[in-house]
Each structure stands twice: as structure tokens, then as C-alpha cells.
Design a protein around this motif. Structure first.
Motif, PDB file in Angstrom:
ATOM      1  N   THR A  31       0.805  -1.222   0.000  1.00  0.00           N
ATOM      2  CA  THR A  31       0.000   0.000   0.000  1.00  0.00           C
ATOM      3  C   THR A  31       0.837   1.270   0.000  1.00  0.00           C
ATOM      4  O   THR A  31       0.475   2.265  -0.632  1.00  0.00           O
ATOM      5  N   THR A  32       1.974   1.271   0.706  1.00  0.00           N
ATOM      6  CA  THR A  32       2.784   2.488   0.814  1.00  0.00           C
ATOM      7  C   THR A  32       4.169   2.334   0.192  1.00  0.00           C
ATOM      8  O   THR A  32       4.869   3.330  -0.001  1.00  0.00           O
ATOM      9  N   GLY A  33       4.591   1.103  -0.081  1.00  0.00           N
ATOM     10  CA  GLY A  33       5.921   0.880  -0.636  1.00  0.00           C
ATOM     11  C   GLY A  33       7.035   0.939   0.387  1.00  0.00           C
ATOM     12  O   GLY A  33       8.215   0.930   0.014  1.00  0.00           O
ATOM     13  N   SER A  34       6.698   1.003   1.677  1.00  0.00           N
ATOM     14  CA  SER A  34       7.725   1.092   2.720  1.00  0.00           C
ATOM     15  C   SER A  34       7.410   0.102   3.842  1.00  0.00           C
ATOM     16  O   SER A  34       6.276  -0.370   3.986  1.00  0.00           O
ATOM     17  N   LEU A  35       8.438  -0.194   4.653  1.00  0.00           N
ATOM     18  CA  LEU A  35       8.282  -1.106   5.772  1.00  0.00           C
ATOM     19  C   LEU A  35       7.641  -0.399   6.969  1.00  0.00           C
ATOM     20  O   LEU A  35       7.877   0.796   7.195  1.00  0.00           O
ATOM     21  N   THR A  36       6.841  -1.127   7.733  1.00  0.00           N
ATOM     22  CA  THR A  36       6.319  -0.614   8.997  1.00  0.00           C
ATOM     23  C   THR A  36       7.430  -0.661  10.042  1.00  0.00           C
ATOM     24  O   THR A  36       8.053  -1.707  10.229  1.00  0.00           O
ATOM     25  N   PRO A  37       7.713   0.438  10.744  1.00  0.00           N
ATOM     26  CA  PRO A  37       8.763   0.414  11.769  1.00  0.00           C
ATOM     27  C   PRO A  37       8.346  -0.426  12.978  1.00  0.00           C
ATOM     28  O   PRO A  37       7.281  -0.206  13.560  1.00  0.00           O
ATOM     29  N   LEU A  38       9.188  -1.379  13.334  1.00  0.00           N
ATOM     30  CA  LEU A  38       8.905  -2.290  14.448  1.00  0.00           C
ATOM     31  C   LEU A  38      10.017  -2.143  15.479  1.00  0.00           C
ATOM     32  O   LEU A  38      11.123  -2.638  15.282  1.00  0.00           O
ATOM     33  N   LEU A  39       9.737  -1.455  16.573  1.00  0.00           N
ATOM     34  CA  LEU A  39      10.715  -1.302  17.638  1.00  0.00           C
ATOM     35  C   LEU A  39      10.601  -2.514  18.566  1.00  0.00           C
ATOM     36  O   LEU A  39       9.539  -2.768  19.135  1.00  0.00           O
ATOM     37  N   ALA A  40      11.695  -3.253  18.715  1.00  0.00           N
ATOM     38  CA  ALA A  40      11.701  -4.467  19.542  1.00  0.00           C
ATOM     39  C   ALA A  40      12.552  -4.239  20.779  1.00  0.00           C
ATOM     40  O   ALA A  40      13.675  -3.736  20.691  1.00  0.00           O
ATOM     41  N   VAL A  41      12.019  -4.604  21.943  1.00  0.00           N
ATOM     42  CA  VAL A  41      12.722  -4.407  23.208  1.00  0.00           C
ATOM     43  C   VAL A  41      13.388  -5.704  23.636  1.00  0.00           C
ATOM     44  O   VAL A  41      12.968  -6.798  23.273  1.00  0.00           O
ATOM     45  N   VAL A  42      14.423  -5.555  24.435  1.00  0.00           N
ATOM     46  CA  VAL A  42      15.139  -6.712  24.970  1.00  0.00           C
ATOM     47  C   VAL A  42      14.883  -6.853  26.457  1.00  0.00           C
ATOM     48  O   VAL A  42      14.828  -7.958  26.987  1.00  0.00           O
ATOM     49  N   SER A  43      14.665  -5.744  27.151  1.00  0.00           N
ATOM     50  CA  SER A  43      14.423  -5.774  28.590  1.00  0.00           C
ATOM     51  C   SER A  43      13.076  -6.415  28.895  1.00  0.00           C
ATOM     52  O   SER A  43      12.099  -6.221  28.165  1.00  0.00           O
ATOM     53  N   PRO A  44      12.961  -7.199  29.989  1.00  0.00           N
ATOM     54  CA  PRO A  44      11.676  -7.803  30.350  1.00  0.00           C
ATOM     55  C   PRO A  44      10.698  -6.814  30.965  1.00  0.00           C
ATOM     56  O   PRO A  44       9.525  -7.113  31.146  1.00  0.00           O
ATOM     57  N   ASP A  45      11.153  -5.604  31.330  1.00  0.00           N
ATOM     58  CA  ASP A  45      10.266  -4.619  31.942  1.00  0.00           C
ATOM     59  C   ASP A  45       9.210  -4.161  30.944  1.00  0.00           C
ATOM     60  O   ASP A  45       9.435  -4.153  29.738  1.00  0.00           O
TER      61      ASP A  45
END
Length: 496
Positions: A248-262
Motif C-alpha cells: 500500500t505504501t511501498g515502505s516497511l512498517t517500523p517495528l521497535l523491539a525491546v530486549v528488557s523484560p520490563d
């Protein structure tokens, strides 16, 4: 008034959504053993699991499918002598132990075998993970030249392996020639329609090729097969997360992934914000396809409100997996669709001339679809993202956010490094994850623009936490000058 038949949402969704993204909302319980079987069976044609294995462990309700006397006769005729206890109680206990070993999720039945693959003869045509297997087989064979890697894996799996699964399966299967396996013909990936989706398919296919190659070099192929199952599931999760946005937009959706369990920091709030962005991209893509269908159906009547309302009233709600009580509720919702349409049409005096109603009708249909599905497509995504280590928490619906758990680490490294590279800098590793798959970890232009915005210190701590995890798992090397290199599993697992 023009009469236009409504949409049957169940077949429409299957043809326009699940057959494009290649997943099934009816299946969220496919364990890794199903996913791996579904993938390998789509890729390879060759000897399948022997009847003897199913006779030993297949159950129906609370009893064995094959009675003791018939089983003993089959064992007596086996190509390789297979001794079992002479006492009935001991035989029953042995069958229980074999069942737990060969099928840890108890998914072996009379008509559908789902073994923990350790020997190529135990690849089965598992329908539970079939759609995911089909997508990944197409990605590997059409976009990553993976045929040679697959045949090398088969050859390796025919060799003696240092785990009990292989020993038992080899005895049950008898002699198997690796040359009896050939590569299957697979169709194209249906969502590859332009250059950006083709590039994305190439990146996913390369990940899968490296995961397959890992099985040819690892000291114990079973460890590598578990990584391959994780990579298959992760590739399907990423295609769901990114393909609608790319289309639809030609770009990736930004996915911020965390490492901390908090789960109570601004960083986690930012990561939680990535999830609705992804789901919104999916909804927008489905709405655009619904709008195209509505335009095709209504044709010249796209501005006639009465025709649009009647069209909605003739719509058949999503019914797959629904019981009568839910179906009755769905029919009541269909009756209210003209009322919902009214809210989406500008009031008198606000509209500039006749209005194209395909957009509002599509939004009503989207809401009806999501409300009447017994199991939504977002549930499919969340289940598989959780199990491959990309979504937290593992249970419950609170504070859901993208994460990177230990079981996903090897897959991420394989996604970033090429076969020829022994190591790359940690910064380059992170850059490749973001540019290829939209996955962000530390401070970048993408993560700094998110709302709510995590602080620089939080993002830096998150980046450092992933580096620490890589180092602890033996997939990174930290130096005294505060630099880190990410190591290639294809090089360091090559311990044969």
C-alpha cells in the motif's frame, strides 16, 4: 432501484487475504514440529514416514490405533529387526515413551503424522502447518536458489546423528537413499508484485537458505532443525507484518523491539505503539481490496445510497468456525450495516456533489469482517510472533509489544549475515535488520520519530542489552575498546 448481490465474506477473505499472504486464521496452534514438517514436505518429494512408526504410536481417543497383535506381526515383518517387550504392559509403556519422543506435542494420529523430524524419511505432509510451509518453500526455491542447500540437508540427515530421535527414526524407516529425494515444484509467492516486495522476498528467502544450510554444518543437525523451524515461523510473521505496508505504501512498517523484560518504560510504550501501526497497515490493505471489490460490484451505482445499503444487507458474514449462536449474532450485525454506513457519509450540505460510496461501504464491510470472525487474523499473528520469540508477553493481552527473546537470536543473525561473512560489526548488524525487515533496537531516525518517543538513554540501553544477549549466547564477541562483532553461526557451528 439497481440490485447488486452482496459479498460472501468467508470465501472473499480466503481468496483475497489468506491466499495472498499464505496463512490460515483457522490454525494458530501449529507447533514447530508441524511448521517444519509442512515446510520440508512442500520442498521435497521422497520416501515418507513408514507405516510401522504410525502403528507404534498413533492413538485414537484413549486407545492405540493398531492393536497389540497386529503390531507384533508388523514388527516381525520389518526390514530391520525391531525388538519390543514381550509383556503387554511393558509394551504399552514402551509405546508411550516412543510417542513422547517422536511426537512431543502428541500430534500423531491415524491419518495425520507429525513427527519431530530428525531423519528425512520422517518428513510428513502435515496440513496443520501447510500454509506456512507453502509460503516458505516458495520463498526459498523462487527467491534464494535453495535447492542445493535442501539436498545437502537431506544428505546430512541420512548420516548418523548424535541424538536419540535420529537413531530411532533410522531403525523404523530402514535404509534410505538420499538420492531418492528430489526438489518439488512450487508456485510463485502471490504477494510479490513489484520491486519492493521482490526485494523483501529475496531477504526472507536468503534467511531460509542459511537456516537450511545450518543443518548441513552443525555438530547435531537437530539443533539446526529447531533453528530452521523458528526461521520458518519468523519469515511468515514478517511477511504478515510488512507485506500489507509494502503493497500500500511501498515502505516497511517500523517495528521497535525491546530486549528488557520490563513493561512500564517509555521504551516499552514505544514498542507497544509499533503493534497497532502494523495492524492498521493490515486493515488498510484489506480495506483497499474490499473497496476494489465493491467498486467492481456496484459499477455505475457507486453514488446511490439505497443501492449501497441494499448491497450491505445482502452481505453474508464471515462464518468459518462459527457456531449457530455466533452466526445469529452476525446476521443481526448485517442488519445494522446501513446504520453504520450512515455515520461514514458526510451530512447534507457538507458533501461537495455526489459522493463515491465505495470507501465508506468498504469500511463497513471491514468492521463486519473483523467482528464476525471467530478467530481474527491479528490473533494468528500474535500467536506465532509470541512463539518464535518476537512478541511479549507470552500470555495475556496486556502490554503486548515487540521483543527479541533468546530463541530468536540465531534466526536474526542468519537474517543479517551472508554465508561468506565470518563476522560483521554490531552497528552493521542493526542497520541490516532495520533496512531489510523494519526491526529497530537502538537510537535511529526511525525510533526517534515514534510516539511516544523513548529517550536516547533507553534506546542505547536496549541496544546494549541485545549486544549482551548475543555475547552470552556465543554469537557475538566484545572487545576492550567497546566494540562488538556479530559472529556467523554457519562458521562457528561448523564443528563436524
Amino acid at each position: 432501484m439497481t440490485f447488486v448481490a452482496g459479498i460472501e465474506l468467508t470465501p472473499w477473505f480466503r481468496e483475497n487475504v489468506t491466499e495472498t499472504l499464505v496463512f490460515s486464521t483457522a490454525t494458530t496452534n501449529a507447533e514447530p514440529v508441524h511448521v517444519l514438517n509442512g515446510f520440508l514436505s512442500r520442498c521435497l518429494v521422497g520416501p515418507r514416514a513408514p507405516k510401522l512408526a504410525s502403528a507404534l504410536i498413533a492413538r485414537k481417543s484413549s486407545s492405540w490405533v493398531t492393536a497389540e497383535e497386529s503390531l507384533r506381526q508388523m514388527l516381525a515383518r520389518a526390514e530391520i529387526p525391531f525388538k519390543v517387550p514381550s509383556d503387554s504392559a511393558d509394551l504399552d509403556a514402551a509405546r508411550q515413551l516412543l510417542r513422547q519422543l517422536l511426537a512431543s506435542d502428541n500430534a500423531v494420529f491415524a491419518s495425520l503424522q507429525s513427527y519431530q523430524v530428525a531423519h528425512p524419511a520422517f518428513i510428513t505432509n502435515d496440513r496443520t502447518g501447510g500454509a506456512m510451509g507453502l509460503l516458505c518453500a516458495s520463498l526459498l526455491l523462487n527467491h534464494a536458489s535453495g535447492a542445493d542447500a535442501l539436498l545437502a540437508l537431506v544428505k546430512r540427515l541420512c548420516e548418523t546423528q548424535p541424538n536419540p530421535y535420529w537413531v530411532l527414526q533410522s531403525a523404523l524407516a530402514g535404509p534410505i537413499d538420499a538420492g531418492s529425494f528430489i526438489i518439488s515444484e512450487v508456485g510463485p509467492v502471490p504477494w510479490v508484485t513489484n520491486d519492493v516486495t521482490r526485494t523483501f522476498a529475496n531477504d526472507l528467502g536468503n534467511l531460509l537458505r542459511r537456516a537450511v544450510q545450518l543443518g548441513s554444518v552443525a555438530a547435531d543437525s537437530l539443533d539446526a532443525l529447531k533453528v530452521l523451524a523458528n526461521a520458518i515461523e519468523f519469515a511468515c510473521v514478517l511477511s504478515y507484518a510488512q507485506v500489507p505496508s509494502l503493497l500500500t505504501t511501498g515502505s516497511l512498517t517500523p517495528l521497535l523491539a525491546v530486549v528488557s523484560p520490563d513493561a512500564d518504560t517509555v521504551l516499552d510504550s514505544s514498542a507497544r505503539g509499533s503493534l497497532p501501526l502494523m495492524h492498521t497497515a493490515m486493515d488498510n490493505w484489506i480495506a483497499s481490496k474490499l473497496q476494489s471489490t465493491v467498486r467492481e460490484r456496484l459499477r455505475d451505482a457507486v453514488q446511490d445510497k439505497n443501492v449501497a445499503e441494499e448491497f450491505l444487507l445482502q452481505t453474508t458474514p464471515f462464518s468459518a468456525g462459527a457456531k449457530e449462536k455466533r452466526l445469529e449474532r452476525s446476521r443481526l450485525l448485517v442488519a445494522k450495516t446501513p446504520e453504520a454506513l450512515e455515520y461514514l457519509i458526510p451530512k447534507a450540505g457538507m458533501a461537495q456533489g455526489p459522493q463515491d460510496l465505495t470507501g465508506p461501504v468498504a469500511l463497513v464491510l471491514l468492521d463486519l469482517l473483523k467482528t464476525t470472525m471467530a478467530q481474527s487474523y491479528s490473533q494468528w499473528f500474535e500467536h506465532h510472533a509470541r512463539r518464535c520469540g518476537f512478541l511479549a508477553p507470552r500470555r495475556g493481552n496486556t502490554s503486548k509489544r515487540f521483543c527479541i527473546e533468546a530463541n530468536l537470536i540465531t534466526t536474526l543473525v542468519l537474517a543479517a549475515l551472508t554465508e561468506e561473512e565470518s563476522e560483521i560489526s554490531y552497528d552493521e548488524f542493526l542497520r541490516r535488520l532495520e533496512s531489510r525487515f523494519g526491526i529497530s533496537v537502538g537510537p535511529t531516525e526511525q525510533t526517534r520519530s515514534m510516539t511516544p518517543r523513548a529517550s536516547e538513554s533507553e534506546l542505547e540501553l536496549n541496544r546494549d542489552s541485545l549486544a549482551d544477549m548475543l555475547t552470552r549466547l556465543g554469537l557475538a564477541r566484545a572487545y576492550s575498546d567497546n566494540t562488538t562483532e556479530v559472529l556467523n553461526p554457519l562458521k562457528i557451528w561448523n564443528a563436524r
